[in-house]
Design an enzyme around this catalytic site. Structure first.
Site, PDB file in Angstrom:
ATOM      1  N   GLU A   1      -4.899   1.128   7.707  1.00 54.19           N
ATOM      2  CA  GLU A   1      -5.546   2.344   8.196  1.00 54.19           C
ATOM      3  C   GLU A   1      -6.976   2.053   8.655  1.00 54.19           C
ATOM      4  OE1 GLU A   1      -5.149   5.443   5.275  1.00 54.19           O
ATOM      5  OE2 GLU A   1      -6.694   6.700   6.181  1.00 54.19           O
TER       6      GLU A   1
ATOM      7  N   LYS B   1      -1.935   3.254  -1.788  1.00 51.21           N
ATOM      8  CA  LYS B   1      -2.905   2.822  -0.762  1.00 51.21           C
ATOM      9  C   LYS B   1      -4.102   2.244  -1.487  1.00 51.21           C
ATOM     10  CE  LYS B   1      -6.106   5.632   1.925  1.00 51.21           C
ATOM     11  NZ  LYS B   1      -6.182   6.788   2.847  1.00 51.21           N
TER      12      LYS B   1
ATOM     13  N   GLY C   1      -6.346  12.713   2.565  1.00 50.09           N
ATOM     14  CA  GLY C   1      -7.102  13.481   1.574  1.00 50.09           C
ATOM     15  C   GLY C   1      -8.568  13.140   1.650  1.00 50.09           C
TER      16      GLY C   1
ATOM     17  N   ASP D   1      -6.504   0.660   3.448  1.00 49.66           N
ATOM     18  CA  ASP D   1      -7.406   1.482   4.270  1.00 49.66           C
ATOM     19  C   ASP D   1      -8.778   0.824   4.298  1.00 49.66           C
ATOM     20  OD1 ASP D   1      -8.828   3.436   5.590  1.00 49.66           O
ATOM     21  OD2 ASP D   1      -8.413   5.044   4.139  1.00 49.66           O
TER      22      ASP D   1
ATOM     23  N   LYS E   1      -8.022   0.572  -1.008  1.00 52.72           N
ATOM     24  CA  LYS E   1      -9.158   0.460  -0.101  1.00 52.72           C
ATOM     25  C   LYS E   1      -9.524  -1.009   0.025  1.00 52.72           C
ATOM     26  CE  LYS E   1     -10.082   4.859   0.660  1.00 52.72           C
ATOM     27  NZ  LYS E   1     -10.131   5.436   2.002  1.00 52.72           N
TER      28      LYS E   1
HETATM   29  O1  OSB Z   1     -10.280   7.304   4.348  1.00 55.75           O
HETATM   30  O2  OSB Z   1      -8.659   8.407   3.607  1.00 55.75           O
HETATM   31  C1  OSB Z   1      -9.850   8.125   3.550  1.00 55.75           C
HETATM   32  C2  OSB Z   1     -11.484   9.780   0.513  1.00 55.75           C
HETATM   33  C3  OSB Z   1     -12.699  10.149   1.055  1.00 55.75           C
HETATM   34  C4  OSB Z   1     -12.972   9.837   2.362  1.00 55.75           C
HETATM   35  C5  OSB Z   1     -12.043   9.149   3.141  1.00 55.75           C
HETATM   36  C6  OSB Z   1     -10.822   8.782   2.612  1.00 55.75           C
HETATM   37  C7  OSB Z   1     -10.552   9.075   1.263  1.00 55.75           C
HETATM   38  C8  OSB Z   1      -9.337   8.677   0.587  1.00 55.75           C
HETATM   39  C9  OSB Z   1      -8.962   9.449  -0.649  1.00 55.75           C
HETATM   40  O3  OSB Z   1      -8.676   7.716   0.901  1.00 55.75           O
HETATM   41  C10 OSB Z   1      -7.836  10.366  -0.427  1.00 55.75           C
HETATM   42  C11 OSB Z   1      -7.673  11.293  -1.600  1.00 55.75           C
HETATM   43  O4  OSB Z   1      -7.133  10.873  -2.614  1.00 55.75           O
HETATM   44  O5  OSB Z   1      -8.095  12.479  -1.509  1.00 55.75           O
HETATM   45 MG    MG Z   2      -8.703   6.757   5.606  1.00 56.54          MG
END
Ligand code: OSB
Ligand code: MG
Length: 376
Positions: A213, A161, A290, A188, A163
């Site tokens: 996402e 995934k 997460g 995401d 960002k």
């Molecule tokens: O949007 O999923 C999210 C981390 C902090 C806040 C929001 C998100 C995230 C992640 C990281 O995408 C997920 C992880 O590796 O813990």
């Molecule tokens: Mg997310």
């Protein structure tokens, strides 16, 4: 169970690598850990709230305040019959799901330990190993992102995934797809777009993404329904799904095809179980999200990921991706085939490293029932 004490503890852990999303770049974590004491047993929990209110309005400080001033006093009033009933006891407190979950998940751990069962079994989990994906933040350059993807694919992770945000989206994904045409890939946006970006979002359809996402506002579901109709790529909701009822509405109104379940965001295991059962009946896949958790929250996420509906790889990955040293022993390790074997020991299945936790603690407070006073 008579809850005798709840310990709140704030720890600080530097991240191995900064983590950038559409809303901030993070270098270290402030984490509120909980310990719940009852009848000689201890359960461990973690608040997934960040230091700042950019993912949700909750922060480490609001979680502390709500637990100390509202959740603990309510739970000290009379015994809780079971962890599964705690969310109902706390329903009068509106919102603050991460604060509620921090205590609720600790009670599930405590209850599993009392019964001598692994937490995942006590929850009704059906998987003895869980498939793992990774979430890779926005980088300083596309080359750096490609390097990171290569590292994670080589480590065995089964889904990548990335960002995205305006300016770091179509062209970045194009480069990623050129180099990695066949990997399971998703993006995401953490609410970085609006419906006025529809033309740009449509261009993402060419990259065969598993899902996009939370492209639109954190508190929206209905505009997402418009987007679902315009895109071939499935839309997954994260921020805007706070309980089974919002999940039901999102599904009924066609706002998403997939749901990311996070224990903190939905208020704990009882609600997460209900949501996964609802989604399974509706034919909507879910996966475990997460929040850059320490090993304690991570172990809870592993247990959640064993529930029946969790068929897609989640954002549950190895401790070493986040922290030089984790707060549990052993740390969470991902096998070369991209799976985490689920611990068969009672409770969380990982032992909190109390000595290390003490070293990284910046504040600690014990809340005690009047029936079980302690000196702070
Ligand atoms: O949007 O999923 C999210 C981390 C902090 C806040 C929001 C998100 C995230 C992640 C990281 O995408 C997920 C992880 O590796 O813990
Ligand atoms: Mg997310």
């Amino acid at each position: 169970m008579r809850i005798e004490r709840i310990e709140l503890r704030e720890i600080r852990l530097p991240l191995v690598h900064f983590f950038e999303t559409s809303f901030h770049r993070l270098y270290d974590r402030r984490i509120v850990l909980t310990r719940v004491f009852s009848e000689g047993f201890i359960g461990f929990g973690e608040a997934t709230a960040a230091a700042d209110p950019y993912y949700s309005y909750e922060t480490a400080d609001t979680a502390w305040h709500i637990i100390k001033d509202f959740i603990a006093p309510e739970l000290f009033k009379r015994p809780v019959e079971q962890a599964a009933a705690v969310a109902e006891r706390l329903a009068r407190i509106r919102g603050h799901n991460m604060a509620k979950a921090a205590v609720e998940i600790a009670l599930w751990d405590l209850e599993a330990r009392m019964k001598g069962l692994p937490l995942y079994q006590w929850l009704g989990g059906v998987r003895r190993e869980i498939p793992c994906g990774v979430s890779i933040g926005i980088q300083d350059s596309v080359e750096q992102l490609l390097d990171k993807i290569r590292t994670e694919i080589d480590a065995g992770y089964r889904r990548i995934k990335i960002k995205i945000k305006p300016g770091w989206d179509v062209e970045v994904i194009r480069r990623v797809r050129e180099v990695f045409p066949d990997i399971l890939l998703m993006a995401d946006a953490n609410s970085a777009y609006t419906l006025s970006d529809i033309d740009l979002l449509r261009r993402l359809d060419q990259f065969n993404l598993m899902m996009i996402e939370q492209p639109l506002a954190y508190d929206d579901i209905l505009d997402h329904a418009k987007l679902v109709r315009e895109l071939a790529t499935p839309i997954c909701l994260d921020e805007s799904i706070l309980n089974t009822d919002t999940a039901r509405k999102a599904i009924e109104y066609g706002c998403c095809k997939i749901i990311n379940v996070k224990l903190g965001r939905v208020g704990g295991f009882a609600e997460a179980q209900r949501m996964q059962a609802y989604c399974a009946a509706a034919g909507v896949p879910v996966w475990c999200g997460g929040m850059l958790e320490s090993g304690i929250g991570r172990a809870h996420n592993i247990a959640l990921s064993t529930l029946p509906g969790f068929t897609l790889p989640g954002d549950v990955s190895a401790s070493r991706r986040y922290f030089h040293r984790d707060v549990i022993v052993p740390p969470v390790v991902v096998r070369p085939d991209g799976f985490i074997p689920v611990s068969q020991s009672p409770g969380l299945g990982y032992e909190p490293d109390l000595e290390f936790i003490n070293q990284v603690t910046v504040r600690c407070e014990t809340l005690a029932s009047l029936d079980f006073p302690v000196r702070n």
